[in-house]
Design a protein around this motif. Structure first.
Motif, PDB file in Angstrom:
ATOM      1  N   ASN A 131      -5.056  11.017  -1.920  1.00 59.78           N
ATOM      2  CA  ASN A 131      -4.017  10.399  -1.097  1.00 59.78           C
ATOM      3  C   ASN A 131      -3.127   9.502  -1.963  1.00 59.78           C
ATOM      4  O   ASN A 131      -3.380   9.347  -3.171  1.00 59.78           O
ATOM      5  N   PRO A 132      -2.081   8.881  -1.389  1.00 60.67           N
ATOM      6  CA  PRO A 132      -1.176   8.044  -2.195  1.00 60.67           C
ATOM      7  C   PRO A 132      -1.866   6.881  -2.895  1.00 60.67           C
ATOM      8  O   PRO A 132      -1.360   6.398  -3.918  1.00 60.67           O
ATOM      9  N   ALA A 133      -2.997   6.422  -2.370  1.00 59.77           N
ATOM     10  CA  ALA A 133      -3.742   5.342  -3.020  1.00 59.77           C
ATOM     11  C   ALA A 133      -4.679   5.859  -4.103  1.00 59.77           C
ATOM     12  O   ALA A 133      -5.494   5.097  -4.626  1.00 59.77           O
ATOM     13  N   ARG A 134      -4.570   7.166  -4.439  1.00 62.94           N
ATOM     14  CA  ARG A 134      -5.389   7.844  -5.445  1.00 62.94           C
ATOM     15  C   ARG A 134      -6.865   7.865  -5.077  1.00 62.94           C
ATOM     16  O   ARG A 134      -7.742   7.895  -5.936  1.00 62.94           O
ATOM     17  N   GLN A 135      -7.134   7.882  -3.784  1.00 60.51           N
ATOM     18  CA  GLN A 135      -8.500   8.101  -3.303  1.00 60.51           C
ATOM     19  C   GLN A 135      -8.692   9.599  -3.076  1.00 60.51           C
ATOM     20  O   GLN A 135      -7.826  10.276  -2.522  1.00 60.51           O
TER      21      GLN A 135
END
Length: 310
Positions: free
Chosen positions: A36-40
């Motif tokens: 996801n955008p949070a790099r999760q």
């Protein structure tokens, strides 16, 4: 070598469903990771890695990986990474954009509308994405020359999140008021995702008169309905409750009067019927031959009988 990943950008309405797709070319079974955008990491080779049930893996094949996001929110917006790990790492970013329909506008008037004076009608849309365009109408006819303010950032209390929806406002100024300015004023907000509007009924009074107006907001064309809002509810409540109190008081007074009349009648009847009466049996006429003997001897030879009626 020669393996590629392709993605497409996605636009979705807030609360809607978005599908993010990664297309694979010459896939040889290498590791595929979606973040996801949070790099999760959301999915690792088809296995869920993040406990968010809104994300579902719809397809995982040698040619395509497709995930489904339900109930999209503003914080979900951003770039989703599709990565293919081989000797050379390949990745592409699918950008998710979340649109927000204009929230119900709010129309406010801070001063009374009096002939010869000036009044300002302010319309504020708390939230929209992209920023809503505002238009004013009076009795369904568009008004020109309004002065607006826009571009106010709406951060919802968390500045670390991606760009928020924006609050947009516009003020309509009516100088030199006359009775012809009476009417229904509408503030309409629109963007590519939806429309919303608020109504305001303006009444212009003579100098020294009181002003009372009604406003209704949020008649969204997508089906959201808002009830009318009374600007001076106290006056309405007082007018509605004064009549019922008078009726109840009259009924109670009538009941008290009837009860008093009944009590007086019962006491009068009770007093009038008290006393003693001499019956035919007590006179002794049944046992004496003559009326004179019965009269003379009745008091001596027979016990006097009395009946009382109470």
């Amino acid at each position: 070598t020669g393996q590629e990943v392709q993605t497409e950008n996605v636009t979705v309405a807030e609360g809607g469903v978005a599908e993010i797709t990664c297309r694979l070319h010459q896939y040889d079974g290498s590791i595929v990771v979606i973040q996801n955008p949070a790099r999760q990491t959301l999915f690792f080779n088809g296995t869920r890695a993040l406990k968010d049930e809104r994300f579902q893996l719809e397809e995982f094949s040698p040619r395509r990986v497709r995930i489904r996001l339900s109930d999209a929110r503003l914080e979900d917006e951003g770039g989703y990474f599709c990565q293919l790990y081989t000797e050379d790492t390949h990745h592409q970013i699918a950008t998710l954009t979340v649109l927000v329909a204009p929230e119900n506008p709010v129309v406010e008037v801070r001063e009374q509308a009096v002939e010869g004076g000036e009044v300002e009608l302010s319309c504020l849309v708390p939230r929209s994405r992209p920023a809503a365009v505002l238009r004013w109408y009076r009795d369904r006819k568009e008004l020109k020359g309004t002065q607006g303010f826009g571009g106010i950032r709406w951060n919802r209390g968390n500045e670390s999140l991606p760009e928020r929806a924006e609050a947009v406002g516009e003020t309509l100024t009516l100088p030199g008021l006359v009775s012809a300015d009476n009417g229904t004023y509408t503030c309409e907000a629109a963007n590519k995702h939806g429309h919303a509007r608020a109504l305001y009924v303006l009444v212009v009074y003579g100098e020294g008169g009181a002003c009372q107006a009604w406003g209704r907001g949020g008649d969204r064309l997508q089906g959201v309905r808002a009830e009318p809002e009374q600007r001076d509810p106290g006056a309405v409540v007082e007018a509605q409750t004064s009549v019922p109190y008078a009726i109840v008081g009259g009924i109670l007074a009538l009941l008290v009067f009837l009860i008093i009349c009944v009590l007086v009648g019962m006491v009068w009847c009770s007093v009038r019927q008290k006393g003693s009466y001499l019956t035919h049996e007590a006179s002794g006429l049944d046992e004496q031959g003559e009326a004179r003997e019965a009269f003379l001897n009745g008091s001596d030879g027979h016990k006097r009988k009395e009946e009382f009626f109470i």
